[in-house]
Design an enzyme around this catalytic site. Sequence first.
Site: not given
Length: 394
Positions: A7, A90, A179, A238, A382
């Site tokens: 990742n 990923r 996601h 964010r 994940e």
Amino acid sequence: MKILVLNAGSSSLKYQLIDMNTEQPIAKGACERIGIPGSKLTQKVNGQELVIEKSMPNHTVAFNLVLEALMDKEKGAITSVDEIGAVGHRVLHSGEDFKGTVLIDDEVIAICEKNAVLGPLHMPANIACIKSCREILPGVPMAAVFDTAFHSTMQPKAYMYGVKYEDYEQFKVRKYGFHGTSHKFVSGEAIKYLGREDLKIITCHLGNGSSISAVKNGKCVDTSMGFTPLEGLTMGTRSGDIDPAVLEFLMDKKGMDIHQMLNYLNKECGVMGVSGVSSDFRDLTAATKAGNERAKLALEMFAYRVKKYIGSYAAAMNGVDCIVFTGGIGENDQDMRAAIMQDMDYLGVNFDFDKNSNFKRGCIQELDNGGKVKVLIIPTNEELVIARETLELL
Ligand code: ADP
């Protein structure tokens, strides 16, 4: 078979080596500060930690160090690279080109390069990592698992923005969602746990970055992140949803250009910007308990927006059978879960606040007390999704 899951972020490379017979990680590690002074690799194998502090000017050097660490005589997990049966990468963005996981070849890399504009921070790192991995491990099959792919089942009415259609056609401006591996994993686990697929599930992935998805009959029908991960919930740093007219107004007032503005919205806003305390929910909870009004406001705003998204997704699916909490906050922060689930009886939710306070970590937990809607904590994984999809392709 052992599968290496990679990742790559703009300055990081996280990895796990997973034994697919047991589906358990045999090594976990990360390179930090790639391309920045002070790079460091940390790895854990069987509880033993290995730290390598060496300069990592790029992802190729970092990946070579990952292999060195994995094969370390004392603290490694394998004796030869031949033990790595496949690599799952990923990859942030599939654009509209891929609807699922694909085996990596020259054409896939070329398409990823074309789509790099859609994820300018992550895609170059993803591509650099894929290229160096192919060079260093020639002949090892590699798969690209896209963070956006699970959302490719959204209908145009959900993914289109109200902009000129030509701009969608020419520039591919639309909602993509992110996601995806996490929403796919936890909705799949909910389906297994409840024993049926014909369910309306709302998955809340609440972490440093947060997003919510509506999943009907196992397929994503809507999700809160958009063209970029900036849309949707108020996150750690964010802003989430905002009136776009604020951009021009603040740029004018604060003398910022558009790049500074986007950096501001991505890195200085969210609960960090509102509270002025931290982006970490543990700090915000502590500050709230100590009487900090802005930390309290940031947490209230976060819970309120999650609640509104849950309501809108229940409306989109004509109801909800199951609400899933996952991610660092969803799995661990009982105060936030309780704040979100206050006054949800209109949906048929019978939330059990005692079960919520006495939850166990690291396993599936039920938080309801009967009622129409199952409320579950499901720890996300994940890396396992990436490894499973890589194996499935092979
Ligand atoms: P990322 O999006 O970086 O993967 P995570 O899913 O790890 O982030 O979530 C990070 C967030 O989870 C932080 O805000 C952190 O405060 C919160 N968190 C992690 N553990 C706990 C805990 N035990 N209690 C409350 N919040 C927690």
